[in-house]
Design a protein around this motif. Structure first.
Motif, short mmCIF file in Angstrom:
data_model
loop_
_atom_site.label_atom_id
_atom_site.label_comp_id
_atom_site.label_asym_id
_atom_site.label_seq_id
_atom_site.Cartn_x
_atom_site.Cartn_y
_atom_site.Cartn_z
N UNK A 114 0.84 -1.21 0.00
CA UNK A 114 0.00 0.00 0.00
C UNK A 114 0.87 1.26 0.00
N UNK A 115 1.94 1.24 0.78
CA UNK A 115 2.81 2.40 0.87
C UNK A 115 3.53 2.67 -0.45
N UNK A 116 4.07 1.64 -1.07
CA UNK A 116 4.85 1.88 -2.29
C UNK A 116 3.95 2.19 -3.50
N UNK A 117 2.69 1.74 -3.43
CA UNK A 117 1.75 2.05 -4.52
C UNK A 117 0.96 3.33 -4.25
N UNK A 118 1.06 3.86 -3.03
CA UNK A 118 0.35 5.09 -2.69
C UNK A 118 -1.15 4.90 -2.59
N UNK A 119 -1.60 3.72 -2.12
CA UNK A 119 -3.04 3.47 -1.95
C UNK A 119 -3.35 3.34 -0.47
N UNK A 120 -4.61 3.50 -0.14
CA UNK A 120 -5.03 3.47 1.25
C UNK A 120 -6.11 2.42 1.44
N UNK A 121 -6.02 1.70 2.54
CA UNK A 121 -7.03 0.69 2.85
C UNK A 121 -8.26 1.39 3.43
N UNK A 171 -11.97 -5.76 6.27
CA UNK A 171 -11.09 -6.52 7.15
C UNK A 171 -10.00 -7.16 6.29
N UNK A 172 -8.78 -7.18 6.79
CA UNK A 172 -7.69 -7.85 6.07
C UNK A 172 -7.83 -9.35 6.32
N UNK A 173 -8.08 -10.11 5.26
CA UNK A 173 -8.32 -11.55 5.40
C UNK A 173 -7.33 -12.32 4.53
N UNK A 174 -6.74 -13.35 5.11
CA UNK A 174 -5.78 -14.18 4.39
C UNK A 174 -6.11 -15.65 4.67
N UNK A 175 -5.75 -16.51 3.73
CA UNK A 175 -5.90 -17.95 3.94
C UNK A 175 -4.59 -18.63 3.53
N UNK A 176 -4.01 -19.34 4.44
CA UNK A 176 -2.79 -20.10 4.17
C UNK A 176 -2.87 -21.43 4.90
N UNK A 177 -2.10 -22.40 4.46
CA UNK A 177 -2.08 -23.71 5.12
C UNK A 177 -1.37 -23.57 6.46
N UNK A 178 -2.07 -23.95 7.52
CA UNK A 178 -1.55 -23.84 8.88
C UNK A 178 -1.56 -25.21 9.54
N UNK A 189 -5.29 -3.83 15.19
CA UNK A 189 -4.25 -2.85 15.46
C UNK A 189 -4.74 -1.50 14.97
N UNK A 190 -4.50 -0.47 15.76
CA UNK A 190 -4.99 0.86 15.38
C UNK A 190 -4.43 1.32 14.03
N UNK A 191 -3.19 0.94 13.73
CA UNK A 191 -2.56 1.41 12.50
C UNK A 191 -3.03 0.64 11.26
N UNK A 192 -3.29 -0.66 11.40
CA UNK A 192 -3.61 -1.48 10.22
C UNK A 192 -5.02 -2.04 10.24
N UNK A 193 -5.73 -1.92 11.35
CA UNK A 193 -7.13 -2.37 11.39
C UNK A 193 -7.26 -3.82 11.79
#
Length: 389
Positions: A114-121, A171-178, A189-193
């Motif tokens: 997001x920072x390097x592309x200059x976009x905001x969540x 919401x930031x959602x990810x799926x990975x094998x755990x 987190x206040x900074x990233x949600x």
């Protein structure tokens, strides 16, 4: 040795150094030894009482596995979810530790892109609820229906819960094998949600249950990190609330009662076929469906135990009822992390990251990354589809 003029104050820099050290699971003793300073000096640096020297920052950043530039940039967002999970009793398990680090790294990668592309969540968070004295299950039922109304979902089944969390709520959602015993993790987190990681190795219905469970924590205990393990006992009001919320959100009471009446009309007994059809309609497991029927008084308590004692409700029986619709689609690493993928692909196209960096950011092997990039290149076949900027 000379001091460097930081854009950050010593207090802010010290806090960042502490965060990345704890995230890397490195002790103050080990870090001080690597930097060639006393532990008391490192303590003073982390508290902002003593300004760090450039050589010390460079040495510590290498030891922690981060770049010195990311530490010194004023606008850098530092993700520190791992220490929060470590404060929970469940993190004594190595699988939980790995999952916590995975979530931390994926959020960190998305924020960096997001920072390097200059976009905001952008997010669209509903107001947080408070778990009040009294019956937590009734509160969860009410809150789940209120959220459905707020989101305009009505009474019907949720077709794609993960997309709903990611695209409608932000919401930031990810799926990975755990590790198999870890169903999911939630952190705020206040900074990233709000951030959720779901075990991609689990069945579709189980992943939906995990997502809804974590949504319950997001609604009522937003600032507490949470690790969802199916075998964990419901030993707290917060867990009972989250489980009841998930059940009510995925299978609303009135909709279940109406569908149950429709399917069982003319029947004298509840059968496996009824359960299979209901579970498929609401996108939940057969066990979750039976327990929901018990909860709503549509079948006797102990019905699921009876099925278990008498051969259960098998996948083969589900295939006989549903045909090919019973087959769970193959699950691969990275499913349901669409926004992170889009950001990474865009950064790669603009030569802002390499294919290797993309692999590291997404926590995918090079073969999976190459498949993603090939698909992205195939999509750009006509100028007609270019977006206006």
């Amino acid at each position: 040795m000379t001091k460097v003029n930081f854009k950050l104050s010593p207090v802010a820099l010290g806090e960042r150094l502490k965060v990345v050290r704890e995230t890397a699971n490195i002790t103050q003793d080990a870090a001080a030894k690597a930097a060639g300073i006393a532990r008391t000096t490192l303590v003073s640096i982390e508290k902002g009482q003593r300004a760090a020297r450039l050589e010390e920052i460079q040495t510590l950043s290498r030891f922690y596995g981060v770049s010195a530039n990311s530490l010194l940039r004023r606008d850098a967002v530092h993700v520190d979810l791992v220490p929060r999970f470590r404060s929970l009793p469940e993190t004594s398990d190595s699988g939980v530790e790995q999952a916590a680090r995975m979530l931390n790294d994926l959020v960190k990668a998305e924020v960096e892109l997001e920072n390097i592309l200059g976009v905001q969540r952008l997010n669209n968070y509903p107001a947080e609820k408070t778990i009040l004295p009294g019956d937590v299950r009734k509160q969860a039922e009410h809150d789940a229906q209120s959220l459905r109304n707020w989101m305009g979902l009505g009474e019907g089944p949720v077709q794609n819960l993960i997309a709903l969390l990611e695209l409608q709520l932000g919401i930031r959602v990810y799926a990975r094998k755990l590790d198999a015993k870890v169903s999911g993790l939630f952190a705020f987190d206040d900074a990233v949600g709000a951030c959720v990681l779901i075990n991609a190795s689990h069945r579709t219905d189980r992943r939906a249950q995990t997502g809804a469970h974590e949504l319950g924590h997001f609604m009522a205990t937003r600032r507490r990190p949470e690790i969802y393990q199916d075998e964990k006992y419901e030993n707290s009001r917060e867990e009972r609330y989250a489980n009841a919320f998930a059940s009510a959100f995925l299978a609303p009471a009135r909709a279940v009662m109406e569908k149950f009446k429709e399917l069982t009309i003319g029947s004298t007994h509840l059968t496996r076929r009824h359960i299979i059809l209901l579970a498929n309609y609401f996108g939940v497991s057969r066990q979750a469906m039976v327990l929901r029927l018990e909860e709503l008084g549509l079948t006797k308590k102990g019905t699921w135990d009876w099925f278990v004692d008498n051969g259960g409700i098998t996948d083969e029986q589900a295939r006989q009822v549903l045909g090919s619709a019973a087959d769970d689609p193959a699950v691969t690493d990275g499913t349901q992390s669409s926004r992170l993928f889009l950001l990474a692909i865009e950064a790669w196209k603009k030569d802002l990251i390499s294919e290797g960096q993309m692999s590291e950011m997404l926590k995918l092997d090079r073969e999976n990354v190459r498949e993603l990039l090939d698909e992205a290149e195939e999509d750009e076949i006509d100028d007609l589809f270019k977006l206006p900027h």
